[in-house]
Design an enzyme around this catalytic site. Structure first.
Site, PDB file in Angstrom:
ATOM      1  N   CYS A   1       0.667  -1.218   0.394  1.00 44.81           N
ATOM      2  CA  CYS A   1      -0.292   0.300  -0.155  1.00 44.81           C
ATOM      3  C   CYS A   1       0.498   1.342   0.350  1.00 44.81           C
ATOM      4  O   CYS A   1       0.696   2.023  -0.866  1.00 44.81           O
ATOM      5  CB  CYS A   1      -1.189   0.058   1.738  1.00 44.81           C
ATOM      6  SG  CYS A   1      -2.234  -0.870   1.011  1.00 44.81           S
TER       7      CYS A   1
ATOM      8  N   HIS B   1      -0.488  -8.404   0.835  1.00 45.05           N
ATOM      9  CA  HIS B   1      -1.108  -7.214  -0.376  1.00 45.05           C
ATOM     10  C   HIS B   1      -0.895  -8.036  -1.640  1.00 45.05           C
ATOM     11  O   HIS B   1      -0.283  -8.707  -2.372  1.00 45.05           O
ATOM     12  CB  HIS B   1      -0.370  -6.139  -0.196  1.00 45.05           C
ATOM     13  CG  HIS B   1      -0.709  -5.086  -1.344  1.00 45.05           C
ATOM     14  ND1 HIS B   1      -1.557  -3.850  -0.732  1.00 45.05           N
ATOM     15  CD2 HIS B   1      -1.354  -4.666  -2.452  1.00 45.05           C
ATOM     16  CE1 HIS B   1      -1.807  -3.259  -1.690  1.00 45.05           C
ATOM     17  NE2 HIS B   1      -1.734  -3.806  -3.106  1.00 45.05           N
TER      18      HIS B   1
ATOM     19  N   HIS C   1      -0.933  -9.462  -4.936  1.00 47.26           N
ATOM     20  CA  HIS C   1       0.428  -9.383  -6.580  1.00 47.26           C
ATOM     21  C   HIS C   1       0.608 -11.007  -7.200  1.00 47.26           C
ATOM     22  O   HIS C   1       0.908 -11.646  -6.864  1.00 47.26           O
ATOM     23  CB  HIS C   1       1.920  -9.116  -6.067  1.00 47.26           C
ATOM     24  CG  HIS C   1       2.268  -9.913  -4.259  1.00 47.26           C
ATOM     25  ND1 HIS C   1       1.882 -10.552  -3.089  1.00 47.26           N
ATOM     26  CD2 HIS C   1       3.512 -10.504  -4.620  1.00 47.26           C
ATOM     27  CE1 HIS C   1       2.055 -10.108  -2.426  1.00 47.26           C
ATOM     28  NE2 HIS C   1       3.928 -11.335  -3.436  1.00 47.26           N
TER      29      HIS C   1
END
Ligand code: AMP
Length: 116
Positions: free
Chosen positions: A8, A100, A102
């Site tokens: 982020c 996150h 990916h």
């Protein structure tokens, strides 16, 4: 944006990364510890923890990444003709270290299967 999420922070330019692509929904940047001559990570700017956290409303985003960004980047990075590996490690046993979503693009050498 999730607290203490390094991807982020990259997506929002709070920490630097070697960006190779950006649009309103996605950024792509070179992996810090490349495992192949070409090793790029494609991430949504929106925080999604993993493949398992994708929701029906993420269909457009996911299609954008897989149908547009990944193939475009593979061509631009010079790995489309010979082939490359696209990977989304998911969860602990899947080897996911950053929570996150990916997609790894790995290319520029011959890949082994199965991976270690
Ligand atoms: P995974 O193990 O599938 O979760 O992949 C995470 C990847 O992120 C690894 O290949 C790391 O080398 C890479 N990585 C971690 N931090 C950074 C960073 N700040 N910039 C670029 N790549 C990173």
């Amino acid at each position: 944006m999730a607290d203490n999420c390094i991807f982020c922070k990259i997506a929002h330019k709070e920490i630097p990364a070697n960006l190779v692509y950006e649009d309103d929904q996605v950024v792509a940047f070179k992996d810090l510890e490349p495992q192949a001559p070409v090793h790029v990570l494609v991430i949504p700017k929106k925080h999604v923890e993993s493949l398992l956290a994708l929701q029906p409303e993420d269909k457009e985003l996911t299609a954008h990444i897989l149908c547009e960004v990944v193939p475009q980047l593979a061509r631009e990075l010079g790995v489309a003709a010979d082939g490359f590996r696209g990977v989304a490690n998911t969860g602990e046993a899947g080897g996911q270290s950053v929570k996150h979503l990916h997609f790894h693009i790995l290319g520029g050498r011959s890949m082994q299967w199965p991976p270690g």
